[in-house]
Scaffold this active site. Structure first.
Site, PDB file in Angstrom:
ATOM      1  N   SER A 299       0.849  -1.194   0.000  1.00 42.00           N
ATOM      2  CA  SER A 299       0.000   0.000   0.000  1.00 42.00           C
ATOM      3  C   SER A 299       0.881   1.239   0.000  1.00 42.00           C
ATOM      4  CB  SER A 299      -0.876  -0.028   1.256  1.00 42.00           C
ATOM      5  OG  SER A 299      -1.495   1.214   1.441  1.00 42.00           O
TER       6      SER A 299
ATOM      7  N   TYR B 120      -2.171  -0.534  10.353  1.00 47.80           N
ATOM      8  CA  TYR B 120      -2.266  -0.863   8.915  1.00 47.80           C
ATOM      9  C   TYR B 120      -1.010  -0.396   8.184  1.00 47.80           C
ATOM     10  CZ  TYR B 120      -4.369  -1.154   4.215  1.00 47.80           C
ATOM     11  OH  TYR B 120      -4.623  -1.457   2.893  1.00 47.80           O
TER      12      TYR B 120
HETATM   13  N1  LIG Z   1      -8.798  -0.101  -1.379  1.00 41.76           N
HETATM   14  C1  LIG Z   1      -7.626   0.532  -1.376  1.00 41.76           C
HETATM   15  O1  LIG Z   1      -7.544   1.757  -1.591  1.00 41.76           O
HETATM   16  C2  LIG Z   1      -6.367  -0.225  -1.121  1.00 41.76           C
HETATM   17  C3  LIG Z   1      -5.163   0.463  -1.195  1.00 41.76           C
HETATM   18  C4  LIG Z   1      -3.978  -0.231  -0.957  1.00 41.76           C
HETATM   19  C5  LIG Z   1      -4.018  -1.571  -0.664  1.00 41.76           C
HETATM   20  N2  LIG Z   1      -5.208  -2.215  -0.578  1.00 41.76           N
HETATM   21  C6  LIG Z   1      -5.175  -3.643  -0.265  1.00 41.76           C
HETATM   22  O2  LIG Z   1      -5.820  -4.332  -1.329  1.00 41.76           O
HETATM   23  C7  LIG Z   1      -6.309  -5.594  -0.843  1.00 41.76           C
HETATM   24  C8  LIG Z   1      -7.768  -5.753  -1.267  1.00 41.76           C
HETATM   25  O3  LIG Z   1      -8.522  -4.746  -0.600  1.00 41.76           O
HETATM   26  P1  LIG Z   1      -9.960  -4.227  -1.043  1.00 41.76           P
HETATM   27  O4  LIG Z   1      -9.883  -2.768  -1.053  1.00 41.76           O
HETATM   28  O5  LIG Z   1     -10.461  -4.979  -2.235  1.00 41.76           O
HETATM   29  O6  LIG Z   1     -10.791  -4.615   0.268  1.00 41.76           O
HETATM   30  P2  LIG Z   1     -11.983  -5.631   0.504  1.00 41.76           P
HETATM   31  O7  LIG Z   1     -13.042  -5.429  -0.508  1.00 41.76           O
HETATM   32  O8  LIG Z   1     -12.326  -5.493   1.946  1.00 41.76           O
HETATM   33  O9  LIG Z   1     -11.293  -7.059   0.234  1.00 41.76           O
HETATM   34  C9  LIG Z   1     -10.559  -7.764   1.194  1.00 41.76           C
HETATM   35  C10 LIG Z   1     -11.078  -9.183   1.227  1.00 41.76           C
HETATM   36  O10 LIG Z   1     -10.302  -9.951   2.160  1.00 41.76           O
HETATM   37  C11 LIG Z   1     -11.212 -10.785   2.876  1.00 41.76           C
HETATM   38  N3  LIG Z   1     -10.692 -11.249   4.160  1.00 41.76           N
HETATM   39  C12 LIG Z   1     -10.631 -10.567   5.338  1.00 41.76           C
HETATM   40  N4  LIG Z   1     -10.138 -11.352   6.296  1.00 41.76           N
HETATM   41  C13 LIG Z   1      -9.886 -12.560   5.719  1.00 41.76           C
HETATM   42  C14 LIG Z   1      -9.378 -13.781   6.210  1.00 41.76           C
HETATM   43  N5  LIG Z   1      -8.987 -13.922   7.494  1.00 41.76           N
HETATM   44  N6  LIG Z   1      -9.238 -14.815   5.355  1.00 41.76           N
HETATM   45  C15 LIG Z   1      -9.623 -14.687   4.053  1.00 41.76           C
HETATM   46  N7  LIG Z   1     -10.122 -13.552   3.527  1.00 41.76           N
HETATM   47  C16 LIG Z   1     -10.239 -12.497   4.361  1.00 41.76           C
HETATM   48  C17 LIG Z   1     -12.406  -9.872   3.082  1.00 41.76           C
HETATM   49  O11 LIG Z   1     -13.526 -10.621   3.510  1.00 41.76           O
HETATM   50  P3  LIG Z   1     -14.645  -9.915   4.452  1.00 41.76           P
HETATM   51  O12 LIG Z   1     -15.436  -9.018   3.541  1.00 41.76           O
HETATM   52  O13 LIG Z   1     -15.386 -11.083   4.979  1.00 41.76           O
HETATM   53  O14 LIG Z   1     -13.916  -9.146   5.509  1.00 41.76           O
HETATM   54  C18 LIG Z   1     -12.538  -9.269   1.698  1.00 41.76           C
HETATM   55  O15 LIG Z   1     -13.287 -10.118   0.839  1.00 41.76           O
HETATM   56  C19 LIG Z   1      -6.098  -5.563   0.673  1.00 41.76           C
HETATM   57  O16 LIG Z   1      -4.905  -6.226   0.997  1.00 41.76           O
HETATM   58  C20 LIG Z   1      -5.948  -4.085   0.961  1.00 41.76           C
HETATM   59  O17 LIG Z   1      -5.250  -3.857   2.152  1.00 41.76           O
HETATM   60  C21 LIG Z   1      -6.388  -1.579  -0.805  1.00 41.76           C
END
Ligand SMILES: NC(=O)c1ccc[n+]([C@@H]2O[C@H](COP(=O)([O-])OP(=O)(O)OC[C@H]3O[C@@H](n4cnc5c(N)ncnc54)[C@H](OP(=O)(O)O)[C@@H]3O)[C@@H](O)[C@H]2O)c1
Length: 277
Positions: A157, A170
């Protein structure tokens, strides 16, 4: 190299990619893009309710995808998932560690100071982002080590380069993911095979479930002061869209990046390049 060879670099036919957090916003969109490029894709998540919708979006190629329940903090569930995937598609060629996130209880705000952030919330954030990436890399990386080839792509990130305000756990956990990416890249190449590569992407700001509470007002949907500040500090003047990730993800998963390992690629509309002045 002629152009047909170049085209083949991005043809994922016959290759199987596992995506943890695969029902999440970014993981789900990447899963659809990969199936569209010919890959077999295994969507792993702890909650598979959203998986049906993602599989529908993949039609008419949905038979190239499978949704498997697995918790990235439970090695046994990851091992069982690996067996299920290998039973359906055979060898696993790639792993995307997309499971990750933050939570409000680990976020400072006027009524919750840094000194009062509860240990269990801080631990939850560290476990999910860093331990969840390491455990999945152990389970799926072992199969790659046995085969002598494979590719792992982690989700770091922006806050890994310089921490963002309010989210200490985080930020530190994602810095850990970047560090682990470099460590595992070296370890895999030196100890197992130079054909196992490990890289990360560092997305800028994409409006998803994990940050919506910070960037938009729950009631009005308007940008918060933080959301506005992010846009002001992003030279391209917008949040990212999931498709902004596709080119870099396909490149890092494909043989087009055969000599690339241990890097963290910002996909941020220029946020990390901009000093603010
Ligand atoms: N969005 C941004 O701006 C951004 C920026 C930089 C990095 N990221 C990174 O990108 C990645 C994807 O994020 P996103 O924005 O798409 O968020 P998201 O929609 O919340 O996706 C994360 C997924 O991980 C699942 N998860 C959580 N705990 C878990 C576990 N113990 N075992 C298996 N799956 C689990 C969540 O399930 P639940 O819904 O059940 O919790 C969700 O489906 C993450 O690593 C995030 O930190 C995001």
């Amino acid at each position: 190299m002629d152009s047909s060879e170049l085209n083949r670099l991005y043809d994922f036919s016959g290759r199987t990619i596992v995506i943890t957090g695969g029902t999440g916003t970014l993981g789900g969109e990447i899963a659809c893009a990969l199936v569209g490029c010919g890959a077999n894709v295994a969507i792993l998540d702890r909650n598979l309710d959203p998986a049906q919708h993602i599989l529908e979006l993949m039609e008419p190629r949905a038979s190239h995808a499978v949704a498997v329940r697995a918790d990235v903090l439970d090695q046994e569930s990851l091992r069982k998932a690996a067996e299920t995937i290998q039973g359906k598609f055979g060898a696993i060629h790639g792993l995307i560690n997309a499971a990750g996130g933050n939570k409000p209880q680990a976020t400072t705000r006027p009524d919750l100071s840094f000194f009062d952030l509860p240990a269990d919330a801080l631990r939850w954030v560290f476990d999910l982002n860093i331990l969840g990436t390491i455990l999945a890399s152990q389970v799926f990386g072992k199969a790659m080590a046995e085969k002598g080839e494979g590719v792992i792509l982690n989700f770091s990130s922006m806050n890994a380069f310089r921490p963002l305000t309010c989210i200490p756990a985080y930020s530190a956990a994602k810095a850990g993911v970047s560090n682990f990416t470099q460590w595992l890249a070296v370890h895999m190449a030196q100890v197992y095979s130079a054909r196992i590569r490990v890289n990360a992407i560092a997305p800028g700001f994409f409006l998803t479930n994990q940050n919506r509470f910070l960037l938009t007002d729950e009631r009005t949907g308007e940008l918060t002061a933080r959301g506005k500040s992010i846009i002001d500090h992003t030279p391209m003047g917008r949040f990212g869209k999931p498709e902004d990730l596709f080119g870099t993800v396909l490149w890092l998963l494909s043989p087009a990046s055969a000599f690339v390992t241990g890097i963290i690629v910002p996909i941020d509309g220029g946020f990390s390049a901009y000093s603010g002045v």
